[in-house]
Enzyme design. Structure first.
Site, PDB file in Angstrom:
ATOM      1  N   ASP A   1       0.856  -1.192   0.000  1.00  0.00           N
ATOM      2  CA  ASP A   1       0.000   0.000   0.000  1.00  0.00           C
ATOM      3  C   ASP A   1       0.892   1.241   0.000  1.00  0.00           C
ATOM      4  OD1 ASP A   1      -3.202   0.556   0.999  1.00  0.00           O
ATOM      5  OD2 ASP A   1      -1.762   2.211   1.186  1.00  0.00           O
TER       6      ASP A   1
ATOM      7  N   HIS B   1     -10.164  -5.103  -3.516  1.00  0.00           N
ATOM      8  CA  HIS B   1      -8.843  -5.348  -2.918  1.00  0.00           C
ATOM      9  C   HIS B   1      -9.009  -5.744  -1.472  1.00  0.00           C
ATOM     10  CE1 HIS B   1      -9.832  -1.054  -2.669  1.00  0.00           C
ATOM     11  NE2 HIS B   1      -9.216  -1.025  -1.500  1.00  0.00           N
TER      12      HIS B   1
HETATM   13  P1  DGP Z   1      -9.769   1.556   0.173  1.00  0.00           P
HETATM   14  O1  DGP Z   1     -10.163   2.703   1.033  1.00  0.00           O
HETATM   15  O2  DGP Z   1     -10.104   0.217   0.826  1.00  0.00           O
HETATM   16  O3  DGP Z   1     -10.332   1.672  -1.236  1.00  0.00           O
HETATM   17  O4  DGP Z   1      -8.186   1.603   0.107  1.00  0.00           O
HETATM   18  C1  DGP Z   1      -7.446   1.997  -1.007  1.00  0.00           C
HETATM   19  C2  DGP Z   1      -5.989   1.868  -0.643  1.00  0.00           C
HETATM   20  O5  DGP Z   1      -5.221   2.019  -1.833  1.00  0.00           O
HETATM   21  C3  DGP Z   1      -5.467   2.940   0.322  1.00  0.00           C
HETATM   22  O6  DGP Z   1      -4.991   2.285   1.513  1.00  0.00           O
HETATM   23  C4  DGP Z   1      -4.325   3.623  -0.401  1.00  0.00           C
HETATM   24  C5  DGP Z   1      -4.019   2.678  -1.541  1.00  0.00           C
HETATM   25  N1  DGP Z   1      -3.593   3.307  -2.774  1.00  0.00           N
HETATM   26  C6  DGP Z   1      -4.220   4.314  -3.434  1.00  0.00           C
HETATM   27  N2  DGP Z   1      -3.544   4.644  -4.549  1.00  0.00           N
HETATM   28  C7  DGP Z   1      -2.480   3.799  -4.594  1.00  0.00           C
HETATM   29  C8  DGP Z   1      -1.409   3.636  -5.522  1.00  0.00           C
HETATM   30  O7  DGP Z   1      -1.291   4.319  -6.545  1.00  0.00           O
HETATM   31  N3  DGP Z   1      -0.497   2.668  -5.244  1.00  0.00           N
HETATM   32  C9  DGP Z   1      -0.571   1.883  -4.118  1.00  0.00           C
HETATM   33  N4  DGP Z   1       0.375   0.977  -3.949  1.00  0.00           N
HETATM   34  N5  DGP Z   1      -1.572   2.008  -3.240  1.00  0.00           N
HETATM   35  C10 DGP Z   1      -2.510   2.959  -3.469  1.00  0.00           C
END
Ligand code: DGP
Length: 126
Positions: free
Chosen positions: A35, A109
């Site tokens: 994340d 996810h």
């Molecule tokens: P949710 O609220 O469950 O939809 O969580 C989305 C998660 O995705 C949040 O913890 C941050 C992560 N996230 C958002 N954009 C990116 C990205 O570009 N790369 C990665 N690795 N994580 C991301």
């Protein structure tokens, strides 16, 4: 109402290789990566490679091979990261769905969080 998948979401772009990610494991049906904004010492996201909006979409509509591939990759992540109960001290697995679940990215996810005691299951609402 049908599940409407938005091809421009950030995880779709990661799957297309348009933006980088820190991959920790992958198989034919799923990808696991760190994340970008970790909420625990270990914070991994596991996503299916197919176009599923949310947990309920995936659970209802994914093939058995996709579901098995996704779940086996989750197990691999727990082992690799040393947080599974065979060798580690445990973890929390969370999935957010829709407005009430406060889902930010509309591609299913699972958050796998470990490396420390996670505390109460949910914080204050609102
Ligand atoms: P949710 O609220 O469950 O939809 O969580 C989305 C998660 O995705 C949040 O913890 C941050 C992560 N996230 C958002 N954009 C990116 C990205 O570009 N790369 C990665 N690795 N994580 C991301």
């Amino acid at each position: 109402m049908a599940f409407a998948y938005d091809d421009s979401n950030i995880f779709a772009r990661i799957l297309r290789g348009e933006i980088p990610n820190d991959t920790v494991a992958e198989n034919d049906h799923a990808l696991a990566f760190r994340d970008i904004s970790p909420k625990a010492p270990c914070h991994i996201l596991v996503i299916p490679k197919g176009k599923y909006v949310s947990f309920d979409d995936f659970a209802a509509n994914a093939s058995e091979a996709e579901i098995a591939g996704f779940m086996r990759l989750c197990a691999q992540v727990c082992t690799q990261e040393g947080i599974g109960l065979e060798q580690g001290q445990g973890f929390r697995a969370i999935t957010n769905a829709g407005t009430h679940g406060v889902q930010e990215v509309p591609h299913f996810h699972l958050h796998i969080l470990g490396g420390a005691v996670m505390g109460p299951m949910i914080g204050a609402r609102g």
